[in-house]
Design a protein around this motif. Structure first.
Motif: not given
Length: 299
Positions: A50-53, A116-117, A296-299
């Motif tokens: 989903a967008a932003g995830v 993303d990671a 890694a992404p946090t948000s």
């Protein structure tokens, strides 16, 4: 038939076994695995994020797949919950995978999940070449073992006793004897294992993705003082690869060492995979590590 029924009743508390071909393992899969998705992983069906995830793909062997515990008890699910709605942690664990298989799994994970990671879960037996296993006792039924093993609790218990007899008589080399060949970091076996690990890491590098490695000890290796020094040389070699590549590696030994001596770290007496408690500890350790060390992404 009476003996078979009696063993199934006496061992009703055994939810799974380390050998995932046994009757108990088959029974556990039927009741608790929760099925696999169309890509063959013990994970939900994958759609576009989903967008932003943001997504984190965890690649590993049975310690990621996690036979013996429910899906929501795995460290990947616990981490997914802890990181909030804007992060998805996806499980790409396949039992028995070593470096060669892990390279293939990582490629599939990147292709189907577009993460993303990426996190690589490491365990000591990953160093084994494809098709090679540390020495194991002979099976009671010989060539008929694979036909009986999935269907008989009685056979599993008898075969375990036969294996213990061979071990007690010194007829089978121990796993430590097998891993001695990897002890010299400049030895042929250690160099070959390192090259196979590098090939796994190159998959994420080629995709331009942040990567970290989580190193799991064998939880049964815990000594009386709570330490995990057995096979330390294998850990040192992987940590050396991390240093050479400037990768962040999370060694779980200190985190598991902090638990009380009587903490239940295994699934059951026939399944030495890490318990739900061990998974909870790993998830907590990974949460801070992910957000500060590997990007890694946090948000």
């Amino acid at each position: 038939g009476l003996l078979e029924g009696g063993v199934r009743w006496l061992y009703a508390d055994i939810g799974s076994t380390a050998d995932n071909t046994s009757y108990f393992a088959e029974r556990w899969r039927a009741r608790h695995e929760g099925g696999r998705n169309s890509h063959g992983f013990r994970e939900r069906e994958l759609e576009m994020a989903a967008a932003g995830v943001k997504r984190i793909a965890v690649v590993g062997d049975s310690l990621t797949y996690r036979q013996g515990i429910d899906r929501d008890q795995r460290f990947t699910e616990r981490l997914d919950q802890a990181l909030g709605d804007q992060i998805e942690v996806l499980n790409f664990g396949i039992p028995g995978a070593n470096y060669v298989e892990l390279r293939e799994i990582m490629g599939s994970a990147i292709e189907v999940a577009r993460p993303d990671a990426v996190i690589l879960q490491w365990f000591i037996n990953d160093v084994q070449p494809r098709g090679e296993r540390s020495p194991r006792p002979q099976n009671l039924a010989g060539p008929f073992h694979r036909f009986i093993q999935p269907y008989s609790a009685l056979y599993f218990v008898a075969n375990r006793g036969f294996a213990q007899l061979q071990n007690s008589l010194g007829l089978v080399p121990t796993g430590d004897t097998y891993y001695e060949g990897f002890k010299d970091p400049q030895g042929e076996q250690a160099i070959a294992a390192r090259e196979r690990l590098e090939a796994v890491l190159d998959v994420a590098k080629a995709a331009g993705l942040p990567l970290g490695i989580v190193l799991w000890p064998a939880v049964t290796d815990r000594t009386g003082d709570g330490d995990f020094m057995r096979h330390a040389y294998l850990f040192d070699q992987v940590l050396g690869v991390c240093a050479a590549r400037a990768l962040s590696c999370l060694d779980l030994r200190p985190h598991l060492r902090a638990l009380p001596a009587d903490a239940k770290l295994v699934v059951n007496r026939y399944d030495a995979h890490p318990s739900a408690l061990a998974n909870e500890v790993a998830a907590e350790a990974m949460r801070g590590w992910l957000t500060t060390d590997i990007g890694a992404p946090t948000s």
